[in-house]
Design an enzyme around this catalytic site. Structure first.
Site, PDB file in Angstrom:
ATOM      1  N   CYS A 221     -11.209  -9.126  12.477  1.00 45.30           N
ATOM      2  CA  CYS A 221     -11.111 -10.559  12.165  1.00 45.30           C
ATOM      3  C   CYS A 221     -10.477 -10.780  10.786  1.00 45.30           C
ATOM      4  O   CYS A 221      -9.288 -10.538  10.638  1.00 45.30           O
ATOM      5  CB  CYS A 221     -12.473 -11.227  12.322  1.00 45.30           C
ATOM      6  SG  CYS A 221     -12.296 -13.009  12.545  1.00 45.30           S
TER       7      CYS A 221
ATOM      8  N   HIS B 111     -15.086  -9.381  16.683  1.00 43.00           N
ATOM      9  CA  HIS B 111     -16.067  -8.687  15.836  1.00 43.00           C
ATOM     10  C   HIS B 111     -16.861  -7.647  16.629  1.00 43.00           C
ATOM     11  O   HIS B 111     -17.991  -7.926  17.040  1.00 43.00           O
ATOM     12  CB  HIS B 111     -17.084  -9.702  15.295  1.00 43.00           C
ATOM     13  CG  HIS B 111     -16.577 -10.595  14.222  1.00 43.00           C
ATOM     14  ND1 HIS B 111     -16.770 -10.345  12.887  1.00 43.00           N
ATOM     15  CD2 HIS B 111     -15.908 -11.757  14.285  1.00 43.00           C
ATOM     16  CE1 HIS B 111     -16.238 -11.312  12.175  1.00 43.00           C
ATOM     17  NE2 HIS B 111     -15.717 -12.193  12.997  1.00 43.00           N
TER      18      HIS B 111
ATOM     19  N   GLU C  47     -18.507  -5.245  15.560  1.00 42.69           N
ATOM     20  CA  GLU C  47     -19.731  -4.877  14.817  1.00 42.69           C
ATOM     21  C   GLU C  47     -20.888  -5.836  15.106  1.00 42.69           C
ATOM     22  O   GLU C  47     -22.018  -5.555  14.747  1.00 42.69           O
ATOM     23  CB  GLU C  47     -19.433  -4.801  13.315  1.00 42.69           C
ATOM     24  CG  GLU C  47     -19.324  -6.119  12.568  1.00 42.69           C
ATOM     25  CD  GLU C  47     -18.024  -6.889  12.812  1.00 42.69           C
ATOM     26  OE1 GLU C  47     -17.227  -6.501  13.698  1.00 42.69           O
ATOM     27  OE2 GLU C  47     -17.827  -7.902  12.118  1.00 42.69           O
TER      28      GLU C  47
END
Ligand code: GLN
Length: 205
Positions: free
Chosen positions: A82, A185, A187
């Protein structure tokens, strides 16, 4: 490179803790990177999501932007998610005036590209390199890749519709040599396949 590479996470702002946690769960030595000295001790870097303008300003203030640019230009593996994708782009559309690029990935990225209505959304993403199942794409005020150089591989796209009602596919994940970037994202999901792909790229390096 050390026998077991240490993966740094740029820890100036944004979702760096989530990357550190995910990498630690994969058994990888990790380190938070805020300074040029800390950058020297890592073999690869993750640039997290957050706010690219704030991250760029902090990186300049702390003197880590220029060394990071130099390491990546010299071939250090990097993974940007991002805002991290924004920072790794050689060219940025719709930047804030003072915003600076780390660069490295030969692509043009547009900030906040999905527009106001779609500030934040989730969408399954087919990524050929990973195989099934689709990857859970978490997009938060996400960029997309507007154009890539010939040696950049497109790993994933999402389909939108243009004003004429025709399919409009937008690039959301790319790889160029030891550099990986996603608009979304990984994560923030329980899916570690893109981090494992990045680790395999570090080993190849
Ligand atoms: N829109 C943000 C930027 O310009 C990126 C958002 C994110 O990382 N979730 O940096």
């Amino acid at each position: 490179m050390r026998a077991t590479p240490t993966v740094g996470v740029l820890a100036l702002q944004g979702a760096f803790r989530e990357h550190l946690r995910l990498l630690a769960a994969l058994g990888v030595p990790t380190a938070a990177v805020r300074t040029a000295e800390e950058l020297e001790d890592v073999d690869a870097i993750v640039v997290p999501g957050g706010e690219s303008t704030a991250m760029s300003r902090l990186a300049v203030d702390l003197g880590v932007l220029e060394p990071l640019r130099a390491r990546i230009a010299a071939g250090m593996p990097a993974f940007g998610t991002c805002a991290g994708m924004i920072l790794l782009a050689d060219e940025l559309l719709d930047p804030r005036s003072s915003q600076q690029q780390v660069g490295g990935l030969a692509m043009t990225v547009r900030r906040n590209a999905f527009g106001r209505q779609a500030e934040s959304f989730e969408e399954p993403i087919a990524i050929g390199e990973l195989g099934p199942p689709d990857f859970p794409g978490v997009f938060i005020r996400a960029p997309w890749v507007e154009a890539v150089a010939p040696d950049v591989s497109v790993l994933a796209t999402v389909r939108r519709t243009d004003p004429g009602g025709n399919p409009d596919d937008r690039i959301v994940a790319v790889r160029q040599g030891p550099l990986l970037a996603t608009s979304f994202h990984p994560e923030l999901t329980g899916d570690d396949r893109l981090h494992r792909l990045f680790l395999s790229m570090i080993e190849e390096d």
